[in-house]
Motif scaffolding. Sequence first.
Motif, short mmCIF file in Angstrom:
data_model
loop_
_atom_site.label_atom_id
_atom_site.label_comp_id
_atom_site.label_asym_id
_atom_site.label_seq_id
_atom_site.Cartn_x
_atom_site.Cartn_y
_atom_site.Cartn_z
N GLY A 1 0.84 -1.19 0.00
CA GLY A 1 0.00 0.00 0.00
C GLY A 1 0.87 1.23 0.00
O GLY A 1 2.03 1.18 0.44
N GLU A 2 0.33 2.35 -0.52
CA GLU A 2 1.12 3.58 -0.51
C GLU A 2 0.21 4.79 -0.65
O GLU A 2 -0.99 4.64 -0.91
CB GLU A 2 2.20 3.58 -1.60
CG GLU A 2 1.70 3.44 -3.01
CD GLU A 2 2.85 3.26 -4.00
OE1 GLU A 2 3.94 3.79 -3.77
OE2 GLU A 2 2.64 2.58 -5.00
N THR A 3 0.78 5.96 -0.52
CA THR A 3 -0.04 7.16 -0.60
C THR A 3 -0.45 7.44 -2.06
O THR A 3 0.33 7.18 -2.99
CB THR A 3 0.67 8.39 0.01
OG1 THR A 3 -0.23 9.49 -0.07
CG2 THR A 3 1.96 8.73 -0.71
N ILE A 4 -1.67 7.93 -2.20
CA ILE A 4 -2.12 8.27 -3.55
C ILE A 4 -1.88 9.75 -3.82
O ILE A 4 -2.10 10.22 -4.92
CB ILE A 4 -3.62 7.91 -3.77
CG1 ILE A 4 -4.50 8.63 -2.74
CG2 ILE A 4 -3.84 6.40 -3.68
CD1 ILE A 4 -5.99 8.59 -3.10
N LYS B 1 -10.84 8.62 3.51
CA LYS B 1 -11.35 7.27 3.19
C LYS B 1 -10.71 6.82 1.89
O LYS B 1 -11.06 7.30 0.81
CB LYS B 1 -12.88 7.32 3.04
CG LYS B 1 -13.59 7.52 4.36
CD LYS B 1 -15.10 7.40 4.20
CE LYS B 1 -15.82 7.55 5.55
NZ LYS B 1 -15.52 8.82 6.24
N VAL B 2 -9.74 5.94 2.00
CA VAL B 2 -9.10 5.36 0.80
C VAL B 2 -8.97 3.86 0.99
O VAL B 2 -9.17 3.36 2.10
CB VAL B 2 -7.67 5.93 0.53
CG1 VAL B 2 -7.71 7.17 -0.31
CG2 VAL B 2 -6.91 6.15 1.82
N GLY B 3 -8.60 3.17 -0.09
CA GLY B 3 -8.47 1.70 -0.08
C GLY B 3 -7.76 1.16 1.16
O GLY B 3 -6.98 1.87 1.79
N ASP B 4 -8.01 -0.10 1.44
CA ASP B 4 -7.52 -0.81 2.62
C ASP B 4 -6.13 -0.42 3.14
O ASP B 4 -5.95 -0.10 4.29
CB ASP B 4 -7.43 -2.31 2.27
CG ASP B 4 -8.71 -3.00 2.65
OD1 ASP B 4 -9.63 -2.30 3.11
OD2 ASP B 4 -8.79 -4.24 2.47
N LEU B 5 -5.14 -0.51 2.22
CA LEU B 5 -3.76 -0.30 2.67
C LEU B 5 -3.14 0.95 2.06
O LEU B 5 -1.95 1.20 2.21
CB LEU B 5 -2.90 -1.53 2.33
CG LEU B 5 -3.38 -2.88 2.86
CD1 LEU B 5 -2.39 -3.98 2.56
CD2 LEU B 5 -3.65 -2.83 4.36
N ASP B 6 -3.96 1.74 1.35
CA ASP B 6 -3.43 2.98 0.77
C ASP B 6 -3.66 4.16 1.71
O ASP B 6 -4.44 4.08 2.64
CB ASP B 6 -4.07 3.23 -0.60
CG ASP B 6 -3.50 2.31 -1.66
OD1 ASP B 6 -2.34 1.89 -1.52
OD2 ASP B 6 -4.23 2.01 -2.63
N SER C 1 -3.98 8.67 2.00
CA SER C 1 -4.19 9.95 1.33
C SER C 1 -4.06 11.02 2.40
O SER C 1 -4.67 10.90 3.48
CB SER C 1 -5.58 10.00 0.70
OG SER C 1 -5.89 11.34 0.38
N PHE C 2 -3.24 12.04 2.14
CA PHE C 2 -3.05 13.08 3.15
C PHE C 2 -3.42 14.48 2.65
O PHE C 2 -3.43 15.42 3.43
CB PHE C 2 -1.61 13.08 3.67
CG PHE C 2 -1.30 11.90 4.55
CD1 PHE C 2 -1.77 11.83 5.85
CD2 PHE C 2 -0.57 10.82 4.06
CE1 PHE C 2 -1.51 10.73 6.66
CE2 PHE C 2 -0.29 9.72 4.86
CZ PHE C 2 -0.77 9.68 6.17
N SER C 3 -3.72 14.61 1.35
CA SER C 3 -3.96 15.97 0.85
C SER C 3 -5.28 16.53 1.39
O SER C 3 -5.39 17.72 1.68
CB SER C 3 -3.88 16.03 -0.67
OG SER C 3 -5.04 15.50 -1.23
N GLY C 4 -6.30 15.67 1.55
CA GLY C 4 -7.59 16.12 2.08
C GLY C 4 -7.45 16.58 3.53
O GLY C 4 -8.03 17.58 3.94
#
Length: 372
Positions: free
Chosen positions: A191-194, A237-242, A244-247
């Motif tokens: 998983g990683e950041t989008i 709210k993002v995928g299981d192991l991903d 997101s920090f911009s929101g």
Amino acid sequence: MPIFTKKVEFFITIEYESIFLQQQFKSFNLLNQKSAYILGIESSCDDTSASVIYNGKVLSNVVANQEVHSKYGGVVPELASRAHQQNIVPVVQQALAQANINKSDLNAVAFTRGPGLMGSLLVGTSFAKSLALGLNIPLIDVNHMQGHILAHFIDEKDAKKPPFPFICLTISGGHTQIVKVSNHFEMEILGETIDDAVGEAFDKSAKILGLQYPGGPLIDKYAAEGNPKAFKFTKPKVGDLDFSFSGLKTGILYFIQKQVKENPNFIEENLVDICASIQYTIVEILMDKLKNTVKQTGIKHIAIAGGVSANSEIRKRLQLAEKHWGWTTYIPKFEYTTDNAAMIAITGYLKYLNNNYSDISITAKARLKVTE
Ligand code: KG4
Ligand code: ZN
């Protein structure tokens, strides 16, 4: 170098007077004793660092931080590469002096190939190539992200090394990844950041609060005095192991703007509580994802790596996870969290043991996945 080894090397040198044979001897020595002095060079972003490792033990780890960026609120690439140019020779000289060796004692030179800022990477890459060529010793390219993870294999008193497979949460200024590590060089991104990296979330939030770059350590410092439940920020709210920090960053920005409109002194009056609440939210996000990972993989050996692994809240929460959920956690020593050359040297050493050397024509690469 052990006295016995030095003596034998001396005799061989006398007998044949050949640099070539000295090199042969070094390889023979490696096969039998795995003894090697490795110089690591790190210059991917704004820290110039050099380290000498002997058989996995750190003899020196010199880091020159670049103060020049703090007034700009972020790293200025052109200024970073100029500062690397100024720092690299004295930093390497200091690393050799602290390790109490001469450059002729080195068995290989390892350097950060990428990912990072191209201008910065070029300084370390060119220096490492010239030195390896000049000394006629192997050159070893290192992936910076692998370096952060493999710092866990530095020989340290009281530090346990993770067994394979383990999970590493790599959290830095440029990356946020959950990596399954099946072997030293067999890694898989789960998983990683989008969008933004977690370090950016800390630094950008700090900027909104008027704090200097890099803001992560400052948020950590002020948070220690604050109430983590004082303000609530929405988790993405993002995928299981991903991730997101911009929101989250935008949410924090709008919240602060609104409060400051009502009370211009809002930040000064509530700084410690704001910092504690931001830090709590970010660490909650990281812990949620780690819990998902353990559930999905069944792997309970959890390591953290990268600059943000210096954060006191994530370190505390991992220790609690050992107690409550039966995880075994691996938390790096502070000096191996933010960018440093010891992590490059240990990765170089692990590659050296496999004769995994680079061609002298190798070039720096700004974008490089942890699996490359
Ligand atoms: O690994 P690193 O030195 O450089 C990159 O490869 O990006 O990580 C730097 C990041 C910065 O964003 C910095 O603010 C963050 O690590 N950082 C922290 C702390 N110490 C460094 N973030 C939160 N708490 C800390 N104590
Ligand atoms: Zn890094």
